[in-house]
Each structure stands twice: as C-alpha cells, then as structure tokens.
Enzyme design. Structure first.
Site, PDB file in Angstrom:
ATOM      1  N   SER A   1      36.318  42.398  29.411  1.00 39.17           N
ATOM      2  CA  SER A   1      36.112  42.311  30.855  1.00 39.17           C
ATOM      3  C   SER A   1      34.936  41.403  31.159  1.00 39.17           C
ATOM      4  O   SER A   1      33.883  41.503  30.522  1.00 39.17           O
ATOM      5  CB  SER A   1      35.839  43.690  31.465  1.00 39.17           C
ATOM      6  OG  SER A   1      35.550  43.557  32.851  1.00 39.17           O
TER       7      SER A   1
ATOM      8  N   VAL B   1      28.272  41.063  27.125  1.00 36.86           N
ATOM      9  CA  VAL B   1      28.631  40.057  26.128  1.00 36.86           C
ATOM     10  C   VAL B   1      29.723  39.134  26.671  1.00 36.86           C
ATOM     11  O   VAL B   1      29.662  37.914  26.487  1.00 36.86           O
ATOM     12  CB  VAL B   1      29.046  40.712  24.792  1.00 36.86           C
ATOM     13  CG1 VAL B   1      29.511  39.678  23.786  1.00 36.86           C
ATOM     14  CG2 VAL B   1      27.891  41.520  24.214  1.00 36.86           C
ATOM     15  N   CYS B   2      30.709  39.690  27.368  1.00 35.39           N
ATOM     16  CA  CYS B   2      31.786  38.875  27.946  1.00 35.39           C
ATOM     17  C   CYS B   2      31.215  37.892  28.972  1.00 35.39           C
ATOM     18  O   CYS B   2      31.613  36.731  29.031  1.00 35.39           O
ATOM     19  CB  CYS B   2      32.843  39.755  28.590  1.00 35.39           C
ATOM     20  SG  CYS B   2      33.597  40.936  27.460  1.00 35.39           S
ATOM     21  N   HIS B   3      30.290  38.375  29.775  1.00 30.83           N
ATOM     22  CA  HIS B   3      29.606  37.558  30.779  1.00 30.83           C
ATOM     23  C   HIS B   3      28.908  36.379  30.083  1.00 30.83           C
ATOM     24  O   HIS B   3      29.111  35.222  30.453  1.00 30.83           O
ATOM     25  CB  HIS B   3      28.594  38.453  31.514  1.00 30.83           C
ATOM     26  CG  HIS B   3      27.699  37.755  32.463  1.00 30.83           C
ATOM     27  ND1 HIS B   3      27.819  37.896  33.819  1.00 30.83           N
ATOM     28  CD2 HIS B   3      26.656  36.914  32.269  1.00 30.83           C
ATOM     29  CE1 HIS B   3      26.889  37.161  34.419  1.00 30.83           C
ATOM     30  NE2 HIS B   3      26.170  36.573  33.490  1.00 30.83           N
TER      31      HIS B   3
END
Length: 167
Positions: A54, A59-61
């Site tokens: 997501s 971490v995805c950001h």
C-alpha cells in the site's frame, strides 16, 4: 513459491514465482484515471514493475518516491508501481507527494496481476494485498530481473533493479 515474511512471520502467496528469462505475463490494471493499462501498452520500452502492499505505508511510500526520483535519469524506461489500493487513493497520494514520473496502477478489481506475478498475499492481515517485489521487463516482454523481497517491511535492492533497467 517465493519465501516471504512480514515482520518475521511467514506469508502465503498465491500464484507461481517468476524468474529472470521468463516471459512477463500480460495484465489489465487500472490507472488513477480509471483507464485500463496493459503490459503491451508500453511494448518496446523497458519496464520496472514494483509491487507494494500500500502506498500509505512507510516503506512503500519511500520506495515509490525513490523510483519517481530515479525516473528522470532513465531513458526509454517506464516505471509502474502496482498495489491493490483503490485508484482514487493512488491519485490522492500521488498528488499529495508530487509523484508524476511513475505510473501507479491498481489490481483491486480482480487481483489477477497478483496471481500471475506470484505476489498476491493469501490470508492474514494483508489478505489480497501484494507483497513487495521488483520485476524488470525488457522491450520484448522478457523478465531481465526479478526480486521478491524476503521481508515485506524492508526495501528492495534498488541498485540491482536500476542496473538491470539500464543494461
């Protein structure tokens, strides 16, 4: 099947693990304008496909922002970030973060992409989300580089993916 954990706990993935040299499966995903996007839409270009659980996680950001920053130095390379986030959420996030060089795509409708690429989480708290992985696809649709991150909460090997895209 790839061995993947989330904070040390094993995660079950649906689908088969892909390997470098395999043909990249085609897909139908939604962009944040609700338009259908396929792998064939960018045939002839190298594609970096990053799958993330997501955009609204740390971490995805950071990963998506990193690929957005790297995109300016990559010629004839398209970067796709795929999650099961709704296209509306992806559009909001991209606007708020000034992410405009990568394409965020959603597999929320069918999760067929997740199954075809072996990244669909099956069960647990992240059921129907995608695990963290990187696929580099050449202009002819062959996988040049594949990384299933063994720990979802950790960053992928950016240098390996970027080197594969440049070669």
């Amino acid at each position: 099947m790839a061995n993947v954990t989330l904070k040390g706990n094993p995660v079950t993935l649906a689908g088969s693990e892909l390997k470098a040299g395999d043909s990249a499966p085609d897909f139908k995903l939604q962009d944040n304008g609700l338009q259908e996007v396929t792998l064939q839409d960018s045939a002839g270009k190298t594609r970096i496909i990053a799958t993330v659980p997501s955009l609204d996680t740390g971490v995805c950001h950071a990963e998506t922002k990193r690929f957005n920053d790297e995109a300016v130095s990559l010629e004839n390379v398209e970067i796709l970030v795929v999650s099961t986030d709704l296209p509306f959420g992806q559009k909001r996030w991209c606007g708020a973060e000034n992410v405009d060089k990568v394409k965020c795509l959603s597999d929320h409708r069918t999760v067929e992409f997740g199954k075809a690429y072996g990244v669909l989480i099956d069960g647990g708290g992240l059921d129907r989300c995608l695990c963290r992985a990187i696929f580099v696809v050449d202009g002819d649709g062959k996988l040049k580089h594949v990384e299933y991150c063994s720990e979802i909460a950790e960053h992928p090997n950016y240098d390996a993916a970027l080197d594969a895209a440049r070669s």
